[in-house]
Design a protein around this motif. Structure first.
Motif, PDB file in Angstrom:
ATOM      1  N   ALA A 142       0.830  -1.209   0.000  1.00 14.81           N
ATOM      2  CA  ALA A 142       0.000   0.000   0.000  1.00 14.81           C
ATOM      3  C   ALA A 142       0.863   1.258   0.000  1.00 14.81           C
ATOM      4  O   ALA A 142       0.627   2.187  -0.787  1.00 14.81           O
ATOM      5  CB  ALA A 142      -0.930  -0.013   1.211  1.00 14.81           C
ATOM      6  N   TYR A 198       2.589   1.746  -3.452  1.00 13.47           N
ATOM      7  CA  TYR A 198       1.671   2.240  -4.484  1.00 13.47           C
ATOM      8  C   TYR A 198       1.295   3.697  -4.228  1.00 13.47           C
ATOM      9  O   TYR A 198       1.195   4.487  -5.169  1.00 13.47           O
ATOM     10  CB  TYR A 198       0.402   1.386  -4.556  1.00 13.47           C
ATOM     11  N   GLU A 199       1.116   4.057  -2.968  1.00 15.71           N
ATOM     12  CA  GLU A 199       0.772   5.445  -2.656  1.00 15.71           C
ATOM     13  C   GLU A 199       1.917   6.385  -3.065  1.00 15.71           C
ATOM     14  O   GLU A 199       1.693   7.413  -3.708  1.00 15.71           O
ATOM     15  CB  GLU A 199       0.462   5.600  -1.169  1.00 15.71           C
ATOM     16  N   SER A 244       2.129   6.603  -6.801  1.00 13.72           N
ATOM     17  CA  SER A 244       1.082   7.460  -7.379  1.00 13.72           C
ATOM     18  C   SER A 244       1.488   8.931  -7.309  1.00 13.72           C
ATOM     19  O   SER A 244       1.234   9.695  -8.244  1.00 13.72           O
ATOM     20  CB  SER A 244      -0.264   7.228  -6.678  1.00 13.72           C
ATOM     21  N   HIS A 287      -2.872   4.969  -7.528  1.00 15.70           N
ATOM     22  CA  HIS A 287      -3.653   5.412  -6.373  1.00 15.70           C
ATOM     23  C   HIS A 287      -4.744   4.389  -6.043  1.00 15.70           C
ATOM     24  O   HIS A 287      -4.962   4.061  -4.872  1.00 15.70           O
ATOM     25  CB  HIS A 287      -4.269   6.791  -6.643  1.00 15.70           C
ATOM     26  N   ALA A 320      -3.177   1.484  -4.399  1.00  9.02           N
ATOM     27  CA  ALA A 320      -2.866   1.814  -2.996  1.00  9.02           C
ATOM     28  C   ALA A 320      -4.117   1.669  -2.146  1.00  9.02           C
ATOM     29  O   ALA A 320      -4.074   1.066  -1.065  1.00  9.02           O
ATOM     30  CB  ALA A 320      -2.305   3.233  -2.889  1.00  9.02           C
ATOM     31  N   TYR A 374      -4.528  -0.870   0.926  1.00  9.64           N
ATOM     32  CA  TYR A 374      -4.867  -0.405   2.282  1.00  9.64           C
ATOM     33  C   TYR A 374      -6.130  -1.100   2.783  1.00  9.64           C
ATOM     34  O   TYR A 374      -6.220  -1.483   3.952  1.00  9.64           O
ATOM     35  CB  TYR A 374      -5.041   1.115   2.325  1.00  9.64           C
ATOM     36  N   SER A 385      -6.980   9.306   2.327  1.00  5.92           N
ATOM     37  CA  SER A 385      -6.322   9.359   1.031  1.00  5.92           C
ATOM     38  C   SER A 385      -7.280   9.850  -0.046  1.00  5.92           C
ATOM     39  O   SER A 385      -6.928  10.679  -0.884  1.00  5.92           O
ATOM     40  CB  SER A 385      -5.781   7.981   0.652  1.00  5.92           C
TER      41      SER A 385
END
Length: 181
Positions: free
Chosen positions: A102, A105-106, A109, A125, A128, A132, A144
């Protein structure tokens, strides 16, 4: 060395860690700690060199790939950052580390967003958010979504997981999306 780093005694930590890698040139944790020290001191090129050395010794350590990517990101060397985040993702996925998947990927992004690559941003995103959620971090997903609502071209992505949040939070999200549209 690590204790000195944790106590923010960076110059002393650097000395001790350099001694450690001179004694054992294959001590990847010392290179990671040296990378952290150099990063904290603003010596980003030295941080990169230490993180790279750590990846050569221990290519399956998630943390070092993520840290290396973050330094490249700071230096606005986005292609290298993307490559390192992908390496971090590979290691995290191999071991099933949902939290690290997670986080990677965040961060990925955000690099795509800095590059102006909206489609890759949205894809990373969303991945992510999915990671998550798989990890059980629904509050993180909501925050987010709230933070990134103005950046989303395809607003339908925002509502993919809204059934996981309370109706008051959905109202807050709707207000934010409406304001930004």
């Amino acid at each position: 060395g690590t204790m000195l780093l944790n106590n923010r005694e960076l110059t002393e930590a650097r000395k001790v860690l350099n001694i450690a890698v001179n004694i054992d040139p294959n001590y990847e944790k010392a290179y990671i700690a040296l990378g952290k020290v150099e990063q904290e001191l603003g010596n980003l090129d030295l941080a990169i060199l230490n993180y790279i050395k750590a990846t050569e010794i221990a290519p399956k350590l998630y943390d070092v790939h993520y840290r290396l990517a973050s330094v490249y990101n700071i230096k606005k060397q986005y292609e290298q950052a993307i490559q390192c985040y992908h390496h971090a993702l590979e290691v995290a996925q191999e071991h099933g580390y949902l939290q690290y998947i997670a986080m990677s990927y965040e961060a990925l992004s955000q690099v795509y967003l800095k590059q102006g690559n909206q489609s890759h941003y949205q894809q990373a995103h969303q991945q992510a958010i999915d990671a998550y959620l798989a990890w059980g971090a629904t509050e993180k997903v909501f925050s987010s979504i709230m933070e990134n609502a103005p950046k989303m071209e395809n607003l339908s992505l925002l509502f993919t997981h809204t059934n996981l949040v309370s109706s008051s939070k959905k109202e807050t999200l709707l207000k934010k999306v409406t304001k930004s549209a």
